[in-house]
Scaffold this motif. Sequence first.
Motif, PDB file in Angstrom:
ATOM      1  N   SER A 145       0.579  -1.182   0.021  1.00 34.69           N
ATOM      2  CA  SER A 145      -0.357   0.196   0.216  1.00 34.69           C
ATOM      3  C   SER A 145       0.476   0.951  -0.077  1.00 34.69           C
ATOM      4  O   SER A 145       1.868   1.736   0.784  1.00 34.69           O
ATOM      5  N   GLU A 146       0.161   1.738  -1.266  1.00 39.01           N
ATOM      6  CA  GLU A 146       1.627   3.413  -1.267  1.00 39.01           C
ATOM      7  C   GLU A 146       0.600   4.040  -1.476  1.00 39.01           C
ATOM      8  O   GLU A 146       0.292   4.345  -2.918  1.00 39.01           O
ATOM      9  N   LYS A 147       0.656   5.195  -0.832  1.00 36.34           N
ATOM     10  CA  LYS A 147       0.193   6.744  -0.632  1.00 36.34           C
ATOM     11  C   LYS A 147       0.377   7.735  -1.305  1.00 36.34           C
ATOM     12  O   LYS A 147       1.357   7.840  -0.136  1.00 36.34           O
ATOM     13  N   MET A 148       0.179   8.979  -1.996  1.00 36.61           N
ATOM     14  CA  MET A 148       0.561  10.305  -1.930  1.00 36.61           C
ATOM     15  C   MET A 148       0.066  10.592  -0.688  1.00 36.61           C
ATOM     16  O   MET A 148      -1.245   9.903   0.384  1.00 36.61           O
ATOM     17  N   HIS A 149      -0.243  12.210  -0.866  1.00 36.49           N
ATOM     18  CA  HIS A 149      -0.871  12.918   0.289  1.00 36.49           C
ATOM     19  C   HIS A 149      -2.645  12.896  -0.379  1.00 36.49           C
ATOM     20  O   HIS A 149      -3.288  11.962  -0.955  1.00 36.49           O
ATOM     21  N   TYR A 150      -3.054  12.946   0.710  1.00 37.09           N
ATOM     22  CA  TYR A 150      -4.185  12.159   0.906  1.00 37.09           C
ATOM     23  C   TYR A 150      -4.996  11.533   0.256  1.00 37.09           C
ATOM     24  O   TYR A 150      -6.096  10.960  -0.053  1.00 37.09           O
ATOM     25  N   ASN A 151      -3.944  10.673   0.759  1.00 35.95           N
ATOM     26  CA  ASN A 151      -4.284   8.792   0.647  1.00 35.95           C
ATOM     27  C   ASN A 151      -4.371   7.611  -0.406  1.00 35.95           C
ATOM     28  O   ASN A 151      -5.583   7.354  -0.935  1.00 35.95           O
ATOM     29  N   ASN A 152      -4.164   8.917  -1.748  1.00 34.95           N
ATOM     30  CA  ASN A 152      -4.403   8.818  -3.154  1.00 34.95           C
ATOM     31  C   ASN A 152      -3.305   7.235  -3.548  1.00 34.95           C
ATOM     32  O   ASN A 152      -1.573   7.867  -3.271  1.00 34.95           O
ATOM     33  N   PRO A 153      -3.206   6.594  -3.651  1.00 33.61           N
ATOM     34  CA  PRO A 153      -2.723   5.486  -4.043  1.00 33.61           C
ATOM     35  C   PRO A 153      -1.615   6.348  -5.272  1.00 33.61           C
ATOM     36  O   PRO A 153      -2.526   6.865  -6.063  1.00 33.61           O
ATOM     37  N   ALA A 182       3.283   2.003   3.320  1.00 37.11           N
ATOM     38  CA  ALA A 182       3.854   3.323   2.986  1.00 37.11           C
ATOM     39  C   ALA A 182       2.895   4.481   2.619  1.00 37.11           C
ATOM     40  O   ALA A 182       1.833   4.753   2.093  1.00 37.11           O
ATOM     41  N   LYS A 183       3.706   5.703   3.329  1.00 35.65           N
ATOM     42  CA  LYS A 183       1.958   6.972   2.689  1.00 35.65           C
ATOM     43  C   LYS A 183       3.383   7.845   2.848  1.00 35.65           C
ATOM     44  O   LYS A 183       3.928   8.802   3.832  1.00 35.65           O
ATOM     45  N   ALA A 184       3.248   8.992   2.049  1.00 39.04           N
ATOM     46  CA  ALA A 184       3.435  10.435   1.815  1.00 39.04           C
ATOM     47  C   ALA A 184       2.833  11.240   2.663  1.00 39.04           C
ATOM     48  O   ALA A 184       1.312  11.738   2.529  1.00 39.04           O
ATOM     49  N   ARG A 185       3.670  12.721   2.808  1.00 39.45           N
ATOM     50  CA  ARG A 185       3.187  13.915   3.521  1.00 39.45           C
ATOM     51  C   ARG A 185       3.953  15.056   2.814  1.00 39.45           C
ATOM     52  O   ARG A 185       5.105  15.607   3.012  1.00 39.45           O
ATOM     53  N   ALA A 241       8.042  15.504  -5.109  1.00 34.55           N
ATOM     54  CA  ALA A 241       9.226  15.511  -3.792  1.00 34.55           C
ATOM     55  C   ALA A 241       8.490  14.154  -3.401  1.00 34.55           C
ATOM     56  O   ALA A 241       9.563  13.735  -3.011  1.00 34.55           O
ATOM     57  N   ALA A 242       7.270  14.295  -3.043  1.00 35.66           N
ATOM     58  CA  ALA A 242       7.115  12.378  -2.849  1.00 35.66           C
ATOM     59  C   ALA A 242       7.729  11.546  -3.841  1.00 35.66           C
ATOM     60  O   ALA A 242       8.052  10.845  -2.841  1.00 35.66           O
ATOM     61  N   ILE A 243       7.997  11.930  -4.940  1.00 37.39           N
ATOM     62  CA  ILE A 243       8.143  10.360  -6.645  1.00 37.39           C
ATOM     63  C   ILE A 243       9.317  10.168  -5.465  1.00 37.39           C
ATOM     64  O   ILE A 243       9.758   9.472  -5.814  1.00 37.39           O
ATOM     65  N   LYS A 244       9.974  11.611  -5.544  1.00 35.27           N
ATOM     66  CA  LYS A 244      11.642  11.023  -4.588  1.00 35.27           C
ATOM     67  C   LYS A 244      11.386  10.870  -3.683  1.00 35.27           C
ATOM     68  O   LYS A 244      12.874  10.014  -3.639  1.00 35.27           O
ATOM     69  N   ALA A 245      11.107  11.215  -2.702  1.00 38.38           N
ATOM     70  CA  ALA A 245      10.920  10.809  -1.396  1.00 38.38           C
ATOM     71  C   ALA A 245      11.071   8.896  -1.644  1.00 38.38           C
ATOM     72  O   ALA A 245      11.565   8.209  -0.618  1.00 38.38           O
ATOM     73  N   TYR A 246       9.851   9.062  -2.485  1.00 34.12           N
ATOM     74  CA  TYR A 246       9.901   7.100  -2.037  1.00 34.12           C
ATOM     75  C   TYR A 246      10.635   6.519  -3.141  1.00 34.12           C
ATOM     76  O   TYR A 246      10.955   5.442  -2.734  1.00 34.12           O
ATOM     77  N   GLU A 247      11.419   7.702  -3.740  1.00 33.15           N
ATOM     78  CA  GLU A 247      12.999   6.809  -3.742  1.00 33.15           C
ATOM     79  C   GLU A 247      13.626   6.258  -3.105  1.00 33.15           C
ATOM     80  O   GLU A 247      14.779   5.759  -3.612  1.00 33.15           O
ATOM     81  N   GLU A 248      13.955   7.637  -2.824  1.00 35.69           N
ATOM     82  CA  GLU A 248      14.904   7.375  -1.273  1.00 35.69           C
ATOM     83  C   GLU A 248      14.288   6.482  -0.631  1.00 35.69           C
ATOM     84  O   GLU A 248      15.635   5.342   0.319  1.00 35.69           O
TER      85      GLU A 248
END
Length: 595
Positions: free
Chosen positions: A481-489, A525-528, A574-581
Motif C-alpha cells: 500500500s503506497e499512497k501519496m498525500h490525502y491517501n491517494n495511491p 507507506a504514505k507520503a506527507r 517531491a513525494a516521488i523523490k522521497a519514495y525513491e529514497e
Amino acid sequence: MKRIITISLGLLLLAGFAGTASAQKPLWTDYAWRTANRPDSDYFVSFISGVSKADDDPKEILDKYEEQARAGLIQQIQVNIEATTDLMIANMDQKSTEAFKTRSVSLSKADIAGLRTERYHDKKKQEAYAIAWVKKSELIYYYRNSVDNLIGKIDNKLTEAENYQQKGDKGLALKSYYETMPSFTQLEEAQFILIALGLKSENELRFDRGNGLMLKVKNGITALQQSPRANIDELSYFMAYGLFLQLGDIKEPLTLNPLTFESSGLKSEFSNRFNEALSRSLVKAGNYQVIAGSKTAASTAVVADGTYWKEGELLKANAVVRRNGSALAAAEVSLPLSWIRENKINWVPENFVKINQLKQIKIVALNDGHEGRAGRPLAKALSVKVTLEGAPLANAPVTYKLDGTEVGHATTNAQGIADGLLKQLSASRQTLVVMAQLDVAAYASLEPKSAFLRQVESTWPVTPARFLIKVAPLTVCVKSSEKMHYNNPLDVNILEPVLKDVLAAKGFAFTEDQATADLMVNIVAKARNGSNMQGIYFSFVDATVSVVDMASGRETFKKSMSSIKGGGADFERAAIKAYEETAKEIRNSIPDKIN
C-alpha cells in the motif's frame, strides 16, 4: 616422525603500530598490491582482516590479529616442511631415513629470523588489518650461514670435551658435551627451515655431518654416565644434571611442561611420571624453582619442554630449556622399554589407539535423497551409520558440512547411527551436497586446526558419506500500500518492485495466492507534505516493511522508516523523490534471512 623440535631462532621482529582513521590506509591491505609486491614465489605472507565492535579496544584487536598473522605464516612454513620431508624420506637410503625420522619440526614457538609484521586500524570503519611476511632469499642466506657456524661451534666443543675426558676430568668433560646441545637444537631448526625453502642437498643441509657429531656426543655422555640400573628417577636426574651444567644458576622460576609423544603434542602416563621425576630432579640438581607449565605461561618465562619417541628397544627423551624462545640448554636420555613394560607404564598416548582405528572406520549414508525449502529446516534427519571393522561404533562424533562449512553435528548411538538435523537450507542453489564426516579432532582428542591433526587426516583419511538435497525456494506473497498525500495511491508502486528484486536475488519465489505462500510481506507507506523554500517543495515518506511466517503466524522481520525526505518542483514530484529514497533504504536493509 619422532622427536619434535620447537623453532626458536634469532628474532628480528618488526611490529607496526596501530593506525587510526586519519592515517592513510596502507597499501598492503589491498589484495592486488600484496600479490604484486609480495608474490608467493619470493615471500611467505599471512594476512588477517576483520570488523571490530565499537567498544573493542583497538590495541587488543590489533595484538590479536598480529599474532594470528604471525601464526598463519608459521603454519605455511610448517606445511612446506611436512610436504618436503615426506618427499625426502621417500628418496633416502635406509640409514639416512632412520636418522632423519628422529626429527620433526613444530614452529608453534618460532621466532623466524627476518619475520616482519605490520598492522592498521580504521577507527571510522571499525576495520582491523594485520600482515606478516618474510623474504625467502633472506631466510636462505641467514640459515645457510647458521648451519656452517653451528657445525663449527659444535666441533670445537666436542674437541674440548674429548680433551677433558683424556685428562680424566669427567665433570668438565660432561659439561662440555652438554654445552653442545643448544647448538644441536639450533642446527636442526635451521636445517628444517632450509628444507621448507626447498633446499635438499647434503652440501646445503649438512645432515650427515650433524648426525656424526651428535653420535659422538651421545657416545661420550653415555660413557660418562654408565649405571648398573636404569629407571625414571635415575634418568630424570641425568637429564636434570645435564641441563644444570648448561644453565648454571638462574633466579627466575623454571616452567616445566610434560614431554609429549613424537610430533603429536600428546601426553601419556609416561609423560606425567617422567615430568614428576624431572621436577624433583631439577630441584635437587640446581635448586631451581620449578612450576607446572600451562598454555598461559608468560612468554618471558624460562620454559622447559620436549618430546619422547621409541627407537628400537629404547624410549628416548629429549628436553630443551628456553628463555624468551631462545634455546639455553638441552639434554637427552634413553630408558629401556623392558623396564617400562615391567612396571606396566603406558607410554603410548590413548589418542593413538583412536588414531590407529581410523583406517578401519567407515561412514555410510542411510537415507540419501532429500527435498526441502530454502531457509527452512530439513524435515528429515540425515542419517549415517558408522562402523569400526564392520561393527557399529558408538559415541562417534559426526559433522555435516556444506562447501566446507559445518552445518550440523551429531553423535552415533549404540547402533552406530547418527542423525544430523539441518536447521536451515541454503538458498544459494537448487541442489545441495552435504558431506557427513568423522570429526577426527573430537574422536581422537586432538587439537583442532593443528599441524598434527592435518597430518593424521591426510595419512588415515575416512571417506565421508554424501547427501544430495533438492532445494525449492520459499514463496512470498507481497502486498503493498503506497499512497501519496490525502491517501491517494501511487499510479505505479515504487517500493514493491524494488523489494521483489531484492528478494529474488536472495532466492525467493513469488505468488499472488496468499493461502499458498510461505511468507507474507506487507508494505505500508504514505507520503506527507513538508515545506517549500524558494520554489523547492519537500515531502516525506513514512514506511513499514513486515514479514510474517504463514505457517506459524509469527512476525519474523520488521523495518520501519520515518521521514525519508525528497525534494522537487512541486509536492507530488517531491513525494516521488522521497519514495525513491525510501526504495534505496529498503534495498540496503533487507537481510539474507527474513523467515
